[in-house]
Scaffold this active site. Structure first.
Site, short mmCIF file in Angstrom:
data_model
loop_
_atom_site.label_atom_id
_atom_site.label_comp_id
_atom_site.label_asym_id
_atom_site.label_seq_id
_atom_site.Cartn_x
_atom_site.Cartn_y
_atom_site.Cartn_z
N GLU A 1 -9.72 17.08 -12.34
CA GLU A 1 -9.00 16.30 -13.34
C GLU A 1 -7.94 15.52 -12.59
O GLU A 1 -7.04 16.11 -11.99
CB GLU A 1 -8.30 17.22 -14.36
CG GLU A 1 -9.20 17.80 -15.39
CD GLU A 1 -8.41 18.62 -16.42
OE1 GLU A 1 -7.22 18.95 -16.19
OE2 GLU A 1 -9.01 18.94 -17.45
N ASP B 1 4.10 -10.93 1.37
CA ASP B 1 4.82 -9.76 1.87
C ASP B 1 5.54 -10.02 3.19
O ASP B 1 6.51 -9.34 3.50
CB ASP B 1 3.89 -8.56 2.00
CG ASP B 1 3.52 -7.97 0.64
OD1 ASP B 1 4.20 -8.29 -0.36
OD2 ASP B 1 2.55 -7.19 0.57
N ASN C 1 -5.32 -0.09 -11.72
CA ASN C 1 -5.57 -1.05 -10.65
C ASN C 1 -6.26 -0.35 -9.49
O ASN C 1 -6.08 0.86 -9.29
CB ASN C 1 -4.26 -1.65 -10.15
CG ASN C 1 -3.51 -2.37 -11.25
OD1 ASN C 1 -4.07 -3.15 -11.99
ND2 ASN C 1 -2.23 -2.09 -11.38
N HIS D 1 6.68 -3.42 -3.32
CA HIS D 1 6.62 -4.15 -4.58
C HIS D 1 7.26 -3.38 -5.72
O HIS D 1 7.28 -2.15 -5.72
CB HIS D 1 5.16 -4.43 -4.96
CG HIS D 1 4.40 -5.19 -3.93
ND1 HIS D 1 3.06 -4.98 -3.70
CD2 HIS D 1 4.78 -6.15 -3.04
CE1 HIS D 1 2.66 -5.78 -2.72
NE2 HIS D 1 3.69 -6.50 -2.31
N TYR E 1 -4.35 3.11 -8.91
CA TYR E 1 -3.11 3.52 -9.56
C TYR E 1 -3.03 3.06 -11.00
O TYR E 1 -3.64 2.08 -11.40
CB TYR E 1 -1.88 3.05 -8.77
CG TYR E 1 -1.74 1.57 -8.55
CD1 TYR E 1 -0.84 0.82 -9.30
CD2 TYR E 1 -2.48 0.92 -7.57
CE1 TYR E 1 -0.69 -0.53 -9.09
CE2 TYR E 1 -2.32 -0.43 -7.35
CZ TYR E 1 -1.43 -1.15 -8.11
OH TYR E 1 -1.28 -2.50 -7.90
N ARG F 1 0.57 -3.05 2.10
CA ARG F 1 0.83 -3.70 0.81
C ARG F 1 2.19 -3.20 0.31
O ARG F 1 2.37 -2.02 0.06
CB ARG F 1 -0.27 -3.38 -0.19
CG ARG F 1 -1.65 -3.89 0.24
CD ARG F 1 -2.70 -3.57 -0.81
NE ARG F 1 -4.05 -3.88 -0.36
CZ ARG F 1 -4.69 -5.03 -0.55
NH1 ARG F 1 -4.07 -6.02 -1.18
NH2 ARG F 1 -5.91 -5.20 -0.12
N LYS G 1 4.44 3.98 -11.57
CA LYS G 1 3.12 4.00 -10.96
C LYS G 1 2.71 5.44 -10.67
O LYS G 1 3.52 6.26 -10.25
CB LYS G 1 3.12 3.22 -9.64
CG LYS G 1 3.38 1.73 -9.82
CD LYS G 1 3.39 0.99 -8.51
CE LYS G 1 3.67 -0.49 -8.75
NZ LYS G 1 3.74 -1.25 -7.51
#
Length: 190
Positions: free
Chosen positions: A28, A170, A49, A62, A132, A59, A72
């Site tokens: 799960e 970035d 996403n 942000h 995420y 990345r 998130k």
């Protein structure tokens, strides 16, 4: 599921129980009721996403400002990353500090990154798939970032800087001292 607060207690590591046998495994990956019980407040995840990246892709860092600030819940489906959450709530006792956790398909760990934190990750294996959930939709007007190599934060990404692959966006993010950020006194959850 096991929930563990990190050195910045609002950032939480979630370890789901994996049930495996010779056929494979079952897990799960998300239980809203258990997460909300642990956190003590309600969430409404509304968007999922996913990204696929090669080794060295970085990345981040942000975040989104109000009114579309995002929580998130991040995990790795395939491969491995070093995942980072930075406290950007001015006035917080942990302002400018970060938590770094290795997330992988093997360890199945997830990281809960609350509103008021910048988030980023560096990919440690080719063909890594990162997924995420967020509790607010993507908003270009509220989208912000911080330089991944801000010396005031001092993140050790685990790879030499020359091996990192960043987007043009970035590469141009501001330092924390110049960024639009949150105030620790702001109410980030209802």
């Amino acid at each position: 599921m096991k929930f563990t607060r990190t050195k910045i207690e609002d950032v939480v590591i979630i370890e789901p129980k994996v049930h495996g046998d010779e056929r494979g495994y079952f897990v799960e990956t998300f239980r809203q009721d258990l997460l909300e019980e642990f956190l003590g407040f309600s969430l409404n995840f509304c968007q999922d996403n996913e990204s696929k990246s090669s080794k060295g892709v970085l990345r981040g860092l942000h975040y989104q400002l109000h009114p579309d600030a995002q929580t998130k819940l991040v995990r790795v489906i395939k491969g491995k990353v070093l995942d980072v959450a930075v406290d950007i709530r001015e006035g917080s006792p942990t302002f400018g500090e970060y938590v770094a956790v290795e997330l992988s398909e093997e360890n199945k760990k997830q990281l809960f990154v609350p509103r008021g934190f910048a988030h980023g990750f560096v990919v440690l294996e080719d063909d890594t798939i990162f997924a995420y959930k967020v509790d607010n939709y993507y908003s270009p007007e509220c989208d912000r970032g911080i330089a991944f190599d801000d010396p005031s934060i001092g993140i050790d990404w685990g790879l030499p800087k020359e091996e990192l692959k960043l987007s043009e966006k970035d590469k141009k993010q501001p330092l924390l001292k110049d960024a639009e950020i949150f105030n620790f006194k702001d109410k980030l959850y209802e």
